[in-house]
Design an enzyme around this catalytic site. Structure first.
Site, mmCIF file in Angstrom:
data_model
loop_
_atom_site.group_PDB
_atom_site.id
_atom_site.type_symbol
_atom_site.label_atom_id
_atom_site.label_comp_id
_atom_site.label_asym_id
_atom_site.label_seq_id
_atom_site.Cartn_x
_atom_site.Cartn_y
_atom_site.Cartn_z
ATOM 1 N N ARG A 38 -23.777 -2.790 -3.030
ATOM 2 C CA ARG A 38 -23.032 -2.481 -1.807
ATOM 3 C C ARG A 38 -23.962 -1.707 -0.866
ATOM 4 O O ARG A 38 -24.059 -0.496 -0.904
ATOM 5 C CB ARG A 38 -21.809 -1.623 -2.161
ATOM 6 C CG ARG A 38 -20.819 -1.408 -1.024
ATOM 7 C CD ARG A 38 -19.661 -0.534 -1.499
ATOM 8 N NE ARG A 38 -18.581 -0.481 -0.552
ATOM 9 C CZ ARG A 38 -17.559 -1.323 -0.508
ATOM 10 N NH1 ARG A 38 -17.480 -2.294 -1.403
ATOM 11 N NH2 ARG A 38 -16.628 -1.207 0.415
ATOM 12 N N HIS A 59 -18.235 -4.949 5.162
ATOM 13 C CA HIS A 59 -18.188 -3.816 4.226
ATOM 14 C C HIS A 59 -19.522 -3.567 3.531
ATOM 15 O O HIS A 59 -19.754 -2.491 2.991
ATOM 16 C CB HIS A 59 -17.109 -4.038 3.158
ATOM 17 C CG HIS A 59 -15.719 -3.979 3.711
ATOM 18 N ND1 HIS A 59 -14.608 -4.221 2.947
ATOM 19 C CD2 HIS A 59 -15.261 -3.706 4.953
ATOM 20 C CE1 HIS A 59 -13.518 -4.097 3.691
ATOM 21 N NE2 HIS A 59 -13.886 -3.799 4.921
ATOM 22 N N SER A 100 -12.420 -5.452 -3.537
ATOM 23 C CA SER A 100 -11.894 -4.308 -4.303
ATOM 24 C C SER A 100 -12.748 -3.870 -5.497
ATOM 25 O O SER A 100 -13.783 -4.453 -5.782
ATOM 26 C CB SER A 100 -10.469 -4.583 -4.795
ATOM 27 O OG SER A 100 -10.481 -5.327 -6.012
ATOM 28 N N GLU A 120 -5.356 7.230 -0.071
ATOM 29 C CA GLU A 120 -5.808 6.564 1.154
ATOM 30 C C GLU A 120 -4.776 6.615 2.287
ATOM 31 O O GLU A 120 -5.137 6.786 3.440
ATOM 32 C CB GLU A 120 -6.173 5.105 0.867
ATOM 33 C CG GLU A 120 -6.582 4.393 2.159
ATOM 34 C CD GLU A 120 -7.253 3.046 1.967
ATOM 35 O OE1 GLU A 120 -7.185 2.499 0.856
ATOM 36 O OE2 GLU A 120 -7.833 2.564 2.943
ATOM 37 N N THR A 164 -7.138 -4.464 0.470
ATOM 38 C CA THR A 164 -5.917 -4.977 1.117
ATOM 39 C C THR A 164 -6.151 -6.361 1.725
ATOM 40 O O THR A 164 -5.260 -7.217 1.691
ATOM 41 C CB THR A 164 -5.445 -3.984 2.209
ATOM 42 O OG1 THR A 164 -5.323 -2.692 1.607
ATOM 43 C CG2 THR A 164 -4.101 -4.385 2.779
ATOM 44 N N ASP A 201 -6.467 -1.278 -3.251
ATOM 45 C CA ASP A 201 -7.861 -1.386 -2.819
ATOM 46 C C ASP A 201 -8.124 -2.867 -2.579
ATOM 47 O O ASP A 201 -7.742 -3.706 -3.392
ATOM 48 C CB ASP A 201 -8.765 -0.843 -3.937
ATOM 49 C CG ASP A 201 -10.230 -0.895 -3.559
ATOM 50 O OD1 ASP A 201 -10.548 -0.780 -2.351
ATOM 51 O OD2 ASP A 201 -11.073 -1.034 -4.464
ATOM 52 N N ASP A 235 0.853 -1.208 0.000
ATOM 53 C CA ASP A 235 0.000 0.000 0.000
ATOM 54 C C ASP A 235 0.881 1.248 0.000
ATOM 55 O O ASP A 235 0.665 2.182 -0.784
ATOM 56 C CB ASP A 235 -0.892 0.057 1.258
ATOM 57 C CG ASP A 235 -1.859 -1.107 1.374
ATOM 58 O OD1 ASP A 235 -3.075 -0.888 1.386
ATOM 59 O OD2 ASP A 235 -1.384 -2.266 1.454
ATOM 60 N N ASP A 282 -12.454 4.703 -3.242
ATOM 61 C CA ASP A 282 -12.999 3.354 -3.418
ATOM 62 C C ASP A 282 -13.993 3.275 -4.576
ATOM 63 O O ASP A 282 -14.459 2.182 -4.905
ATOM 64 C CB ASP A 282 -13.713 2.883 -2.138
ATOM 65 C CG ASP A 282 -12.732 2.393 -1.076
ATOM 66 O OD1 ASP A 282 -11.651 1.915 -1.460
ATOM 67 O OD2 ASP A 282 -13.052 2.501 0.123
ATOM 68 N N ASP A 322 -6.440 4.944 -4.620
ATOM 69 C CA ASP A 322 -6.384 3.832 -3.665
ATOM 70 C C ASP A 322 -5.242 2.935 -4.126
ATOM 71 O O ASP A 322 -5.359 2.214 -5.118
ATOM 72 C CB ASP A 322 -7.710 3.064 -3.629
ATOM 73 C CG ASP A 322 -7.775 2.175 -2.393
ATOM 74 O OD1 ASP A 322 -6.697 1.843 -1.844
ATOM 75 O OD2 ASP A 322 -8.879 1.810 -1.964
#
Ligand code: AMP
Ligand code: MG
Length: 340
Positions: A268, A227, A251, A69, A137, A135, A46, A281, A132
């Site tokens: 989402r 998430h 991701s 990020e 991780t 994205d 990252d 994101d 990101d």
């Protein structure tokens, strides 16, 4: 000549270099991860990817602010981690022939400076980048999907979006096709993809599947139940008559997958009333899907508002699908929201 041809090219070269960096980390078995203050993991990849990408942007567009990020506070306190990131950055840049175009990160100090250039607060500005560096991780640590995502936002609109997916199959129907794809889009000019290993001018147009009956759709969602709400998403799918199980992946590879027609819908729905989605994101994915013939809104049907700072505070949830079925998916979302 496209208005953003130069920005797209530089963004692709930078993302490609960052993808090489992530591959070095994946191959080394030494992923060196630490916990951030919100308890989410962050790895040397990252930090390294953010340094490499902002280094490229600073070389070519030194005035442009970046909403990234990561920040360098953990690295400044940890000599071992900082040294590891610096070695990675050097190794990744040594592989390519892009120095004349995007330069190189010159020193360990520059690694920290470039990472911190990503602390921009965002908002209503003429031009800014959203980044990101890795994205997903958690997916990266699991050996699953992750994505290196970079987008240019001009007057609050995403105008260039690039997504590198080192673990995504070149041909989703063929396990032996190899992995590593890069996607790009410029507003009004369509969406494109190519294998990461192929030359930049070999990208081909991609488009979403032209589906009219949502019951035959395949939908994707996060792996992490923390998430997005797997429960509500299952109810929405059921209400649309979808019988196929969801495809779970980490991701913005989800946006890329539906944009090239591997799947049709990305849902989402929030699990927490207070969480604000981050602009990095969604910026690249939002444009990629729109340019591939899709539509992305929040769960109330509003377009994503990138002018609110580092987060999408005016939006809740994400509903992405092709233009034809997106309104039907939204209807099902409303129905399920009212029932619960
Ligand atoms: P995904 O791989 O699609 O599950 O998304 C990964 C992203 O989820 C990370 O980059 C985080 O910024 C973001 N994230 C972290 N916590 C949450 C949450 N509570 N709700 C939604 N997204 C989150
Ligand atoms: Mg992310």
């Amino acid at each position: 000549m496209s208005l953003y041809a130069h920005e797209r090219r530089i963004a692709e070269l930078a993302v490609e270099r960052a993808c090489k960096l992530t591959s070095i980390v994946s191959g080394s078995q030494q992923k060196d991860s630490v916990s951030k203050s919100d308890h989410s993991p962050v790895t040397v990849a990252d930090f390294g990817a953010q340094a490499v990408i902002i280094g490229a942007l600073q070389t070519v567009f030194p005035e442009d602010p970046v909403v990234g990020e990561e920040d360098s506070s953990i690295l400044r306190k940890d000599d071992g981690l900082r040294d590891h990131v610096w070695r990675l950055v050097q190794e990744a840049s040594g592989f390519d022939t892009y120095q004349t175009e995007i330069g190189q990160v010159e020193s360990e100090k520059k690694v920290l400076d470039y990472i911190d250039w990503g602390r921009f607060e965002g908002g209503k500005v003429k031009r800014m980048w959203a980044l990101d560096p890795v994205d997903g991780t958690k997916g990266f640590l699991r050996g699953g999907q992750f994505a290196v995502c970079l987008a240019l936002i001009v007057d609050s609109k995403v105008v260039v979006g690039v997504i590198g997916c080192p673990n995504l199959l070149v041909d989703p129907a063929d396990e032996s096709s190899g992995s590593g794809m890069i996607f790009s889009a410029v507003i009004g000019e369509g969406a494109f993809s190519r294998p990461l290993a192929s030359p930049i001018d070999s990208a081909v147009p991609i488009s979403m599947r032209s589906l009219t009956d949502p019951s035959t759709a395949s939908f994707c969602e996060s792996v992490e139940a923390g998430h997005s709400s797997h429960g509500q998403q299952a109810k929405i799918a059921q209400s649309l008559g979808i019988t196929k199980p969801s495809v779970r992946m980490d991701s913005q590879a989800k946006y890329a997958s539906i944009a090239r027609g591997d799947g049709d819908i990305y849902l989402r729905l929030p699990v927490s009333a207070t969480y604000e989605e981050k602009i990095w994101d969604h910026a690249s994915g939002n444009l990629l899907v729109a340019e591939a013939g899709g539509m992305v809104t929040d769960m109330y049907g509003n377009p994503l508002d990138f002018s609110q700072g580092r987060t999408l505070k005016k939006n809740k949830g994400i509903v992405a699908a092709s233009k034809v079925i997106q309104p039907k998916v939204l209807e099902a979302v409303q129905k399920v929201l009212h029932e619960s």
